[in-house]
Design an enzyme around this catalytic site. Structure first.
Site, PDB file in Angstrom:
ATOM      1  N   GLY A  45      26.640  42.098  35.856  1.00  0.00           N
ATOM      2  CA  GLY A  45      25.398  42.129  36.560  1.00  0.00           C
ATOM      3  C   GLY A  45      25.552  41.770  37.815  1.00  0.00           C
ATOM      4  CB  SER A 117      31.790  43.600  36.805  1.00  0.00           C
ATOM      5  OG  SER A 117      30.859  43.875  38.075  1.00  0.00           O
ATOM      6  CD1 TRP A 118      27.439  38.147  36.419  1.00  0.00           C
ATOM      7  CD2 TRP A 118      27.970  37.310  38.298  1.00  0.00           C
ATOM      8  NE1 TRP A 118      26.638  36.937  36.127  1.00  0.00           N
ATOM      9  CE2 TRP A 118      27.166  36.576  37.420  1.00  0.00           C
ATOM     10  CE3 TRP A 118      28.407  37.134  39.547  1.00  0.00           C
ATOM     11  CZ2 TRP A 118      26.858  35.194  38.086  1.00  0.00           C
ATOM     12  CZ3 TRP A 118      28.061  36.047  40.007  1.00  0.00           C
ATOM     13  CH2 TRP A 118      27.118  34.905  39.304  1.00  0.00           C
ATOM     14  CG  ASP A 273      36.182  49.001  40.402  1.00  0.00           C
ATOM     15  OD1 ASP A 273      35.128  48.978  40.953  1.00  0.00           O
ATOM     16  OD2 ASP A 273      36.295  48.004  39.524  1.00  0.00           O
ATOM     17  CG  HIS A 301      32.918  48.874  38.188  1.00  0.00           C
ATOM     18  ND1 HIS A 301      33.426  47.838  38.868  1.00  0.00           N
ATOM     19  CD2 HIS A 301      31.647  48.503  37.791  1.00  0.00           C
ATOM     20  CE1 HIS A 301      32.740  46.901  38.512  1.00  0.00           C
ATOM     21  NE2 HIS A 301      31.690  47.084  38.065  1.00  0.00           N
TER      22      HIS A 301
END
Length: 322
Positions: A45, A117-118, A273, A301
């Site tokens: 996120g 990711s986050w 990515d 990604h």
């Protein structure tokens, strides 16, 4: 390469809402072996909610699979989609405290941390704060949420996606189009007019989709195909975090890699990515001697069969820890 077979989806055998204070209750659930090696699956996120497919990478006979929704999203309450929800008590520091509260609530001594990711930022920040509670880390599509990471994704990426970026920029008022678009969208997501918030959430999600859809192989529409409430919560939370650089000092995680000494880490990153370029994963691996970086040449990604197979292999290396 053939798709890596996944483990069967197993039912939730325990779940609840944990009161973490400030009027927030985070949703959590547990699958797999109740006495197995605990693994915390952290979602991306910020504000995307727990991923439905992540547990399939873990052998349910071996792992105690724990998922949760971070503040304001998924099944946690209150939802950030509600403009009355207080975002002042939704910061990285709060999320780190929530993770520790969940560990204590579930009587976990140490756990494996997994996410992309986050989630990689949050996992690393947690491990640096509580290194004695971490068996190991599997991080995919690494980002450190540094100011230059944020600037790349929301400004510099226009060099590769000019048409999509112009549409993204057109979503903010004319007088803000030459400035910081993250801050502009953050303001829009807190506008009193619900129509303004809905449109801003739509435009924000469209840009997220553009970055991953143009990868080879890409996965079009992961954000825009969600419900309106999910988009509103995601856009409000993510703009809130990114407008504040996730309340992290620049290069904070890289400076504090010494706190990860002794924690084995596996970093998996797609060379293609666009959203999170390889450099952050490379710098992290150079600064963290106990981490091993594997670069997946055919992945962006959203991954590829090769990346999926690498995730299964990485997870399996920790299966004998318990």
């Amino acid at each position: 390469m053939p798709l890596q077979p996944s483990f069967p989806e197993v039912p939730v055998h325990d779940c609840g809402l944990l009161d973490v204070g400030d009027g927030n209750h985070i949703y959590w659930e547990v699958r797999g072996n109740p006495t197995g090696l605990p693994v915390l699956v952290v979602h991306d996120g910020p504000g995307a909610g727990r991923p439905p497919g992540a547990p399939k990478a873990f052998d349910p006979q071996v792992f105690r699979i724990i998922l949760f929704d971070q503040r304001g999203c998924g099944d946690s309450v209150p939802s950030a989609a509600d403009p009355a929800t207080n975002m002042a008590v939704n910061t990285t520091g709060h999320l780190l405290a929530d993770m520790e509260a969940l560990r204590e609530h579930l009587h976990v001594d140490r756990w494996l941390l997994y996410g992309g990711s986050w989630a990689s930022t949050l996992i690393l920040a947690y491990a640096q704060r509580h290194p004695d509670r971490v068996h190991g880390i599997v991080a995919v599509a690494v980002t450190l949420t540094q100011p230059d990471d944020i600037d790349w994704r929301y400004h510099s990426l226009r060099q590769l996606l000019p048409l999509d970026w112009e549409r993204f920029r057109a979503g903010v008022p004319t007088h803000q189009r030459g400035g910081n678009l993250v801050h502009a969208y953050h303001q829009l997501m807190n506008d009193p007019d619900p129509a303004v918030r809905r449109q801003a959430a739509h435009d924000w999600c469209a840009w997220q989709d553009a970055a991953v859809a143009h990868e080879n192989p890409g996965n079009p529409g992961p954000y825009s195909t969600t419900s309106e409430a999910t988009q509103l919560a995601f856009a409000r939370i993510s703009t809130h975090y990114l407008a504040h650089a996730a309340w992290l000092e620049d290069r904070q995680i890289l400076r504090n890699t010494h706190r990860l000494n002794g924690i084995p880490g596996i970093l998996l990153h797609g060379r293609l990515d666009l959203a999170c370029p390889l450099r952050s994963a490379w710098e992290l691996a150079q600064a963290w001697p106990d981490a091993e970086l594997t670069i997946i040449d055919d992945a962006g990604h959203t991954g590829s069969p090769t990346l999926q197979a690498a995730i299964f292999t990485a997870v399996a290396t920790f299966s004998t820890l318990h």
